[in-house]
Write a protein that holds these residues in place. Sequence first.
Motif, PDB file in Angstrom:
ATOM      1  N   VAL A  88       0.832  -1.203   0.000  1.00  0.00           N
ATOM      2  CA  VAL A  88       0.000   0.000   0.000  1.00  0.00           C
ATOM      3  C   VAL A  88       0.867   1.253   0.000  1.00  0.00           C
ATOM      4  O   VAL A  88       2.005   1.239   0.468  1.00  0.00           O
ATOM      5  N   LYS A  89       0.302   2.330  -0.562  1.00  0.00           N
ATOM      6  CA  LYS A  89       0.967   3.634  -0.545  1.00  0.00           C
ATOM      7  C   LYS A  89      -0.096   4.709  -0.703  1.00  0.00           C
ATOM      8  O   LYS A  89      -1.201   4.421  -1.174  1.00  0.00           O
ATOM      9  N   PRO A  90       0.191   5.934  -0.317  1.00  0.00           N
ATOM     10  CA  PRO A  90      -0.765   7.014  -0.569  1.00  0.00           C
ATOM     11  C   PRO A  90      -1.004   7.156  -2.067  1.00  0.00           C
ATOM     12  O   PRO A  90      -0.071   7.095  -2.868  1.00  0.00           O
ATOM     13  N   ALA A  91      -2.261   7.323  -2.464  1.00  0.00           N
ATOM     14  CA  ALA A  91      -2.613   7.370  -3.889  1.00  0.00           C
ATOM     15  C   ALA A  91      -2.197   8.666  -4.563  1.00  0.00           C
ATOM     16  O   ALA A  91      -1.968   8.700  -5.759  1.00  0.00           O
ATOM     17  N   ASP A  92      -2.073   9.734  -3.811  1.00  0.00           N
ATOM     18  CA  ASP A  92      -1.839  11.056  -4.412  1.00  0.00           C
ATOM     19  C   ASP A  92      -0.469  11.627  -4.082  1.00  0.00           C
ATOM     20  O   ASP A  92      -0.315  12.819  -3.936  1.00  0.00           O
ATOM     21  N   ASP A  93       0.542  10.783  -3.996  1.00  0.00           N
ATOM     22  CA  ASP A  93       1.854  11.276  -3.572  1.00  0.00           C
ATOM     23  C   ASP A  93       2.681  11.882  -4.694  1.00  0.00           C
ATOM     24  O   ASP A  93       3.743  12.440  -4.458  1.00  0.00           O
ATOM     25  N   GLY A  94       2.229  11.788  -5.947  1.00  0.00           N
ATOM     26  CA  GLY A  94       2.931  12.422  -7.061  1.00  0.00           C
ATOM     27  C   GLY A  94       4.224  11.744  -7.460  1.00  0.00           C
ATOM     28  O   GLY A  94       5.022  12.315  -8.201  1.00  0.00           O
ATOM     29  N   GLU A  95       4.440  10.537  -7.007  1.00  0.00           N
ATOM     30  CA  GLU A  95       5.673   9.809  -7.316  1.00  0.00           C
ATOM     31  C   GLU A  95       5.773   9.519  -8.821  1.00  0.00           C
ATOM     32  O   GLU A  95       4.814   9.093  -9.448  1.00  0.00           O
ATOM     33  N   VAL A  96       6.942   9.758  -9.388  1.00  0.00           N
ATOM     34  CA  VAL A  96       7.212   9.458 -10.787  1.00  0.00           C
ATOM     35  C   VAL A  96       8.097   8.216 -10.804  1.00  0.00           C
ATOM     36  O   VAL A  96       9.147   8.181 -10.173  1.00  0.00           O
ATOM     37  N   ILE A  97       7.660   7.194 -11.559  1.00  0.00           N
ATOM     38  CA  ILE A  97       8.361   5.917 -11.564  1.00  0.00           C
ATOM     39  C   ILE A  97       8.908   5.653 -12.962  1.00  0.00           C
ATOM     40  O   ILE A  97       8.170   5.712 -13.951  1.00  0.00           O
ATOM     41  N   ALA A  98      10.197   5.345 -13.067  1.00  0.00           N
ATOM     42  CA  ALA A  98      10.802   5.007 -14.349  1.00  0.00           C
ATOM     43  C   ALA A  98      10.273   3.651 -14.816  1.00  0.00           C
ATOM     44  O   ALA A  98       9.728   2.877 -14.030  1.00  0.00           O
ATOM     45  N   SER A  99      10.453   3.338 -16.086  1.00  0.00           N
ATOM     46  CA  SER A  99       9.920   2.091 -16.642  1.00  0.00           C
ATOM     47  C   SER A  99      10.497   0.855 -15.957  1.00  0.00           C
ATOM     48  O   SER A  99       9.860  -0.182 -15.925  1.00  0.00           O
ATOM     49  N   TRP A 100      11.684   0.923 -15.385  1.00  0.00           N
ATOM     50  CA  TRP A 100      12.296  -0.207 -14.704  1.00  0.00           C
ATOM     51  C   TRP A 100      12.076  -0.144 -13.186  1.00  0.00           C
ATOM     52  O   TRP A 100      12.460  -1.043 -12.469  1.00  0.00           O
ATOM     53  N   GLY A 101      11.461   0.921 -12.708  1.00  0.00           N
ATOM     54  CA  GLY A 101      11.329   1.135 -11.277  1.00  0.00           C
ATOM     55  C   GLY A 101      10.075   0.532 -10.669  1.00  0.00           C
ATOM     56  O   GLY A 101       9.212  -0.012 -11.357  1.00  0.00           O
ATOM     57  N   PHE A 102       9.984   0.633  -9.367  1.00  0.00           N
ATOM     58  CA  PHE A 102       8.832   0.172  -8.604  1.00  0.00           C
ATOM     59  C   PHE A 102       8.353   1.301  -7.698  1.00  0.00           C
ATOM     60  O   PHE A 102       9.153   2.105  -7.234  1.00  0.00           O
ATOM     61  N   PRO A 103       7.046   1.361  -7.423  1.00  0.00           N
ATOM     62  CA  PRO A 103       6.548   2.394  -6.516  1.00  0.00           C
ATOM     63  C   PRO A 103       7.071   2.184  -5.098  1.00  0.00           C
ATOM     64  O   PRO A 103       7.435   1.070  -4.719  1.00  0.00           O
ATOM     65  N   ASP A 104       7.120   3.249  -4.324  1.00  0.00           N
ATOM     66  CA  ASP A 104       7.574   3.176  -2.938  1.00  0.00           C
ATOM     67  C   ASP A 104       6.418   2.684  -2.066  1.00  0.00           C
ATOM     68  O   ASP A 104       5.731   3.474  -1.428  1.00  0.00           O
ATOM     69  N   GLU A 105       6.196   1.379  -2.068  1.00  0.00           N
ATOM     70  CA  GLU A 105       5.082   0.764  -1.339  1.00  0.00           C
ATOM     71  C   GLU A 105       5.566   0.179  -0.021  1.00  0.00           C
ATOM     72  O   GLU A 105       6.743  -0.103   0.153  1.00  0.00           O
ATOM     73  N   ARG A 106       4.618  -0.051   0.865  1.00  0.00           N
ATOM     74  CA  ARG A 106       4.898  -0.679   2.158  1.00  0.00           C
ATOM     75  C   ARG A 106       3.840  -1.729   2.446  1.00  0.00           C
ATOM     76  O   ARG A 106       2.720  -1.651   1.950  1.00  0.00           O
ATOM     77  N   GLN A 107       4.181  -2.679   3.269  1.00  0.00           N
ATOM     78  CA  GLN A 107       3.182  -3.640   3.733  1.00  0.00           C
ATOM     79  C   GLN A 107       2.716  -3.183   5.114  1.00  0.00           C
ATOM     80  O   GLN A 107       2.720  -3.934   6.073  1.00  0.00           O
ATOM     81  N   SER A 108       2.303  -1.947   5.164  1.00  0.00           N
ATOM     82  CA  SER A 108       1.861  -1.311   6.400  1.00  0.00           C
ATOM     83  C   SER A 108       0.700  -0.389   6.078  1.00  0.00           C
ATOM     84  O   SER A 108       0.608   0.141   4.977  1.00  0.00           O
ATOM     85  N   TRP A 109      -0.144  -0.169   7.029  1.00  0.00           N
ATOM     86  CA  TRP A 109      -1.312   0.674   6.826  1.00  0.00           C
ATOM     87  C   TRP A 109      -1.246   1.881   7.754  1.00  0.00           C
ATOM     88  O   TRP A 109      -2.210   2.572   7.959  1.00  0.00           O
ATOM     89  N   SER A 110      -0.109   2.152   8.337  1.00  0.00           N
ATOM     90  CA  SER A 110       0.036   3.255   9.290  1.00  0.00           C
ATOM     91  C   SER A 110       0.632   4.473   8.598  1.00  0.00           C
ATOM     92  O   SER A 110       1.747   4.433   8.093  1.00  0.00           O
ATOM     93  N   TRP A 111      -0.132   5.558   8.585  1.00  0.00           N
ATOM     94  CA  TRP A 111       0.309   6.785   7.942  1.00  0.00           C
ATOM     95  C   TRP A 111       0.007   7.960   8.866  1.00  0.00           C
ATOM     96  O   TRP A 111      -0.932   7.923   9.640  1.00  0.00           O
TER      97      TRP A 111
END
Length: 103
Positions: free
Chosen positions: A30-53
């Motif tokens: 999971v990750k915040p949906a509106d964080d504006g992260e730009v991911i390269a074609s080889w990259g992965f989103p900055d996700e966590r297996q946590s629900w604490s924000w």
Amino acid sequence: CGALDIVGGQKPQAYLRRVLWNVSALEMAVKPADDGEVIASWGFPDERQSWSWEEQKRLMRVNLYSTRCSCVLLALNGRNVSEGCVNVSRATAYTATVRVPYE
């Protein structure tokens, strides 16, 4: 660039690799949906297996990874939040994405 960070924790790409290598039937991140992260074609989103924000009234993006399921349902606090069965296949890179409110 590997699947582990400097202290041995799994990086986001490890969740998908675990299902691709049949180590796990299903992984969720999971990750915040509106964080504006730009991911390269080889990259992965900055996700966590946590629900604490810190900011609790945000929309979250939940990625579900599986090679053994053709579709997945996501329930949150006992109710279906995925609006039906979400397709998971090679065409979707074995990833189903569901946007849900933080609860």
